[in-house]
Scaffold this motif. Sequence first.
Motif, short mmCIF file in Angstrom:
data_model
loop_
_atom_site.label_atom_id
_atom_site.label_comp_id
_atom_site.label_asym_id
_atom_site.label_seq_id
_atom_site.Cartn_x
_atom_site.Cartn_y
_atom_site.Cartn_z
N ALA A 60 0.83 -1.21 0.00
CA ALA A 60 0.00 0.00 0.00
C ALA A 60 0.86 1.26 0.00
O ALA A 60 0.41 2.32 -0.41
N VAL A 63 1.49 3.41 -3.43
CA VAL A 63 0.59 4.46 -3.94
C VAL A 63 1.12 5.85 -3.63
O VAL A 63 1.29 6.66 -4.56
N TRP A 87 -4.78 11.47 -13.14
CA TRP A 87 -5.41 10.29 -12.55
C TRP A 87 -5.31 9.10 -13.49
O TRP A 87 -5.31 7.96 -13.05
N MET A 90 -2.34 7.04 -12.66
CA MET A 90 -2.43 6.31 -11.40
C MET A 90 -3.36 5.10 -11.48
O MET A 90 -3.24 4.18 -10.69
N MET A 94 -3.06 1.61 -9.35
CA MET A 94 -4.08 1.32 -8.34
C MET A 94 -4.84 0.04 -8.68
O MET A 94 -5.26 -0.68 -7.78
N VAL A 98 -4.52 -2.16 -5.20
CA VAL A 98 -5.70 -2.25 -4.33
C VAL A 98 -6.31 -3.65 -4.32
O VAL A 98 -6.54 -4.20 -3.24
#
Length: 141
Positions: A60, A63, A87, A90, A94, A98
């Motif tokens: 995590a 990120v 975004w 990313m 992600m 995630v």
Amino acid sequence: MFYLYENVPQTQVWETFLFTYDSKGWGDANLSMWILTGKLIPCILLLIWFSTCRHWWYHALIVPVVMYIYQIINLLYSDSKLDELEWIYMVPIMAIIVPSIYLIRARMFNKINDADKSMKELEEEFMMKPKGLWGTIKQYF
């Protein structure tokens, strides 16, 4: 380390014997280096934490590290149009991190319900030892 920016002159172009830095949109090399140290130091600390963390959730930390690296690149190349759709850069990161963290957590809690293991034993079982990039990718699948 945070006060290294004080050695940078308050001009738009900063010339040294190693390189020449043009602060472009910032107008002041001292200001842009102040912003850079404000991004670089937390990024370095997060990288140290990531490389020394022994818990199952350490992925995590990727990120915020990636976000800091992206902001540093955007700062150094401020004339580019990188932040218009930031975004989008990313989303792939992600999309991997995630779900993998969620799957590890789900596997861990399934084992808690099935067995009489302590949290420490489960963390040791799910701890991923560095095997290189390809070994880490194989470990997920």
